[in-house]
Design an enzyme around this catalytic site. Structure first.
Site, PDB file in Angstrom:
ATOM      1  CE  LYS A 470      -3.486   2.190   3.042  1.00 16.00           C
ATOM      2  NZ  LYS A 470      -4.117   2.021   4.363  1.00 16.00           N
ATOM      3  CG  ASP A 472      -0.782   6.614   2.636  1.00 16.23           C
ATOM      4  OD1 ASP A 472      -1.334   7.483   1.943  1.00 16.23           O
ATOM      5  OD2 ASP A 472      -1.247   6.217   3.726  1.00 16.23           O
ATOM      6  CG  ASP A 534      -7.926   7.725   5.244  1.00 17.89           C
ATOM      7  OD1 ASP A 534      -7.579   6.613   4.812  1.00 17.89           O
ATOM      8  OD2 ASP A 534      -7.112   8.609   5.570  1.00 17.89           O
TER       9      ASP A 534
HETATM   10  C1  GLA Z   1      -3.348   7.387   5.527  1.00 20.33           C
HETATM   11  C2  GLA Z   1      -4.115   6.243   4.898  1.00 20.33           C
HETATM   12  C3  GLA Z   1      -4.658   5.335   5.964  1.00 20.33           C
HETATM   13  C4  GLA Z   1      -3.530   4.830   6.819  1.00 20.33           C
HETATM   14  C5  GLA Z   1      -2.748   5.992   7.399  1.00 20.33           C
HETATM   15  C6  GLA Z   1      -1.512   5.531   8.129  1.00 20.33           C
HETATM   16  O1  GLA Z   1      -4.185   8.264   6.168  1.00 20.33           O
HETATM   17  O2  GLA Z   1      -5.135   6.722   4.081  1.00 20.33           O
HETATM   18  O3  GLA Z   1      -5.355   4.264   5.380  1.00 20.33           O
HETATM   19  O4  GLA Z   1      -2.691   4.016   6.050  1.00 20.33           O
HETATM   20  O5  GLA Z   1      -2.344   6.898   6.395  1.00 20.33           O
HETATM   21  O6  GLA Z   1      -0.805   6.572   8.665  1.00 20.33           O
END
Ligand code: GLA
Length: 714
Positions: A470, A472, A534
């Site tokens: 994942k 980010d 989120d």
């Molecule tokens: C972001 C992502 C979440 C999570 C957090 C971790 O906000 O969208 O899903 O992975 O970071 O810090």
């Protein structure tokens, strides 16, 4: 197919025509984009003037003619598609037609940027060369027709033909001079936890609407996808145009309506703070803009985009594979976990049939909250005594795949990386850069920074059996040090993505950016799925997923079942509605499964089994939106397999209403003459009955109640 008939260039898809013509002054005019026309010479068509204008012949032609790639400095006074400061210091230019080349089975690969590829589909490209001799610039306009989907992908290269330096200040990837008409603009705007809401507004005379973003990434607030819909067009019928930019940086889509009601639509890199200096002989390549047209309404455009992005954008092995059901520990533990806690979650998840365990933020460096650690891509042994490779092995021994969260573009000031290389963060000399979520952005315009990221991430990926990542990116970009910086950063991002995804072709990559803050076709070229938001509340997700599906394949929409009350908005919805809403995309759980009641656990088990039964259909079928949560008290969608042999239908009633009758759910895309069986209860329906009488809804007497039906053709 592309046909040249005298001075007319006719690009044809199955149901669509895109026609350009060169006029007697050498201007490349736009003649038609829309429903398919016969092959004729259309070069005279734009000479019919319906308005008297006080200019002379040639000037009038410019003002009244639809232009393919309009210039600045002449009597077309709408915004130009490009602006280049030439050696004399002005931006005046007028591109004239020079020549063309047609190449079958070919789509250009854009230097440093993702774009649609041909694969096993048919495609043909025309490159039209235009030149302004005085300004010393050449523009090569490229159009690739994917006839099967009625998709035309456009891009432009601007080349400095002069003997002095020039600066490209703006260079849109596509321009559509649509003529006078009554259209609505559809765009997708939101914020963190409410990404890509649907907005539809009439385009009115004398307005210039700029759907643009300066946040560094494509952003939560404005998505680089717009539609122009004929005023009478809806989800199912009428002319709709889609424009999607295959780009992850600052973008702009503009819609201008002049005093005659003529509409000019453009899409490309946002000209604000953009600039590209070109030495003699150098060129600047724009990103690709993907154009789609359908007379089958918004749904027609969406299905074409789903197909082309599903087949011709992402080279990942996972693009055409069923995605594993995952469990992610973020909302279960946040930063507060131990190796043993993770193992407990994985064991219980395995019992439910879940296939992939994902370890989210907090596993590396000194990362116990979001104040430190980003940049230090080595495991935190205090939290993970077995390290990442040991943990991956323990997860594999349970019988699950192992996946990991990373945020490689970032650095915390409190990190070993920052202490060693404070100059690697984006900043301007003499100014303290703005912190957001306590972090800074690494300067991806620099090769050594990109090389560090590639090396450190490849080290981790090579050190353990990691089968999912994942990726980010959790803050907007500020402190950009010079004009054109954001584009260089974006190219650095693509370089890194290209290197890492090529080095680890078996890994399933999922994009993320504070939820769905970088949900764009540029990211999708490397990562076949993206964390959509989120906000995992089912009721909020109805809207988010419904509108996201207008531009992006449902296989790219990552959707999780999380705990209630929901962590983002406090809402309580049933486990059934949460799962049925999440079935639409790449499905998973993000909650502490060890804390669930036995009854809920059994429900989860059944849900996982159900999703496994559905996932090929959901990934590869044709998607239809049935009920809009933006316009009704319901949200419904349906996926029909390409051969129409099965269909999965979902509908949610948002608020319960006493003493009312629920709407029947009118299905689409079925074989009208076939019979379909409801696999749960055995009831048999005609395909025509399901489409024209509809399904009787089965909501419970509560808010946010959903039901779903899997139908199979008999
Ligand atoms: C972001 C992502 C979440 C999570 C957090 C971790 O906000 O969208 O899903 O992975 O970071 O810090």
């Amino acid at each position: 197919m592309i046909i040249k008939n005298n001075n007319t260039f006719h690009l044809m898809g199955r149901n669509v025509s895109y026609i350009m013509a060169v006029d007697e002054c050498g201007n490349l005019l736009h003649v038609h984009y829309g429903k398919k026309l016969a092959d004729r010479d259309y070069s005279e068509i734009r000479k019919n003037r319906s308005v008297w204008a006080a200019y002379d012949e040639d000037d009038e032609t410019l003002e009244m003619s639809a232009q393919e790639y309009p210039s600045y400095g002449h009597l077309d006074l709408k915004a130009p598609a490009y602006s280049v400061v030439n050696g004399s210091g002005n931006s005046i230019a007028q591109l004239k037609y020079k020549g063309y080349e047609i190449r079958n089975g070919y789509a250009p690969a854009l230097k440093g940027m993702p774009s649609l590829f041909v694969g096993d589909k048919s495609a043909v490209t025309i490159e039209l060369t235009l030149e302004d001799k005085i300004a010393g610039i050449r523009a090569v306009l490229s159009y690739t027709v994917f006839d099967e989907y009625d998709i035309i992908a456009r891009s432009v290269e601007i080349i400095n033909m002069s003997d002095t330096d020039i600066e490209v200040e703006r260079a849109y990837s596509a321009c559509l001079d649509m003529g006078a008409g009554d259209y609505d603009l559809i765009h997708f705007s939101g914020g963190w936890a409410r990404e890509r809401e649907y907005f539809r507004t009439p385009v009115t005379q004398g307005t210039r609407t700029d759907i643009s973003n300066e946040r560094g990434g494509s952003g939560h607030v404005i998505n680089p996808f717009i539609m122009l819909a004929a005023r009478n067009a809806d989800e199912n019928e009428g002319s709709v145009y889609g424009l999607t930019l295959v780009y992850s940086g600052n973008h702009s889509s503009t819609v201008e309506c002049d005093q005659y009601g003529s509409i000019r639509v453009m899409q490309g890199i946002n000209p604000f703070m953009f600039g590209a200096k070109l030495k003699p002989g150098e060129g600047f390549q724009t990103p690709q803009s993907v154009l789609s047209y359908s007379d089958k309404g918004i749904g027609g455009v969406s299905r074409a985009l789903h197909d082309v992005f599903g087949n011709n954008l992402c080279r990942s092995k996972w693009q055409h594979k069923d995605r594993p059901v995952l469990i992610n520990n973020w909302e279960a533990t946040y930063f507060d976990f131990t190796e043993e806690k993770l193992i407990q979650i994985a064991k219980r998840a395995k019992e439910a049939g879940i296939e992939l365990f994902v370890l989210d933020d907090g596993w590396f460096g000194k990362r116990n909250d979001d104040f430190s650690g980003l940049g230090d891509w080595y495991e935190n042994r205090a939290k993970l005594p077995s390290g990442i490779s040991g943990l991956a092995k323990r997860i594999n021994d349970i019988g699950m795949k192992f996946g990991l969260w990373i945020e490689p573009e970032m650095v915390n000031p409190d990190s070993d990386l920052y202490r060693a290389h404070p100059d690697w963060a984006i900043s301007v000399p003499g100014r303290a850069p703005a912190l957001s979520r306590n972090q800074l952005i690494l300067d991806l315009s620099r090769d050594e920074v990109c090389d560090y990221i590639i090396k450190s991430i490849c080290n981790i990926l090579g050190s353990a059996n990691i089968e999912y990542i994942k990726w980010d990116m959790n803050r907007p970009m500020t402190d950009m040090p010079y004009k054109g910086y954001n584009h260089k950063y974006t190219l650095g991002f693509y370089k890194i993505m290209d290197a890492i995804t090529s080095a680890f072709p078996d890994i399933l990559f999922e994009g993320c950016s504070g939820g769905g803050g970088r949900f764009d076709a540029g990211v999708l070229a490397y990562m076949p799925q993206i964390w959509t938001s989120d906000n995992s509340d089912a009721a909020a997700r109805l809207k988010i997923q419904y509108s996201t599906s207008m531009g992006y394949p449902v296989s790219s929409i990552s959707a999780h079942v999380t705990a209630v009350p929901n962590h983002q908005n406090g809402r309580v919805t049933s486990l059934k509605t949460r799962a049925e809403t999440a079935y639409m995309g790449a499905f998973g759980y993000e909650l502490d499964i060890t804390q669930m009641s036995d009854a809920d656990f059994e429900t989860v088990k059944a849900q996982v089994a159900r999703y496994k039964e559905l996932r090929t259909l959901m990934r590869a079928g044709d998607f239809y939106r049935l009920q809009s949560p933006y316009e009704t008290n319901y949200c419904g969608w349906e996926t029909v397999s390409k051969d129409k042999s099965e269909a999965f239908v979902f509908s949610c009633r948002i608020l319960s209403v006493a003493n009312s009758r629920d709407r029947r759910v009118m299905l689409k895309g079925l074989d009208a003459s076939a019979s379909y069986i409801d696999t749960a209860c055995g009831r048999i329906y005609g395909g025509d009955e399901l489409m024209y009488i509809g399904l009787e809804p089965e909501y419970a007497r509560e808010d946010f109640s959903s039901f779903s039906v899997l139908l199979k053709k008999l």
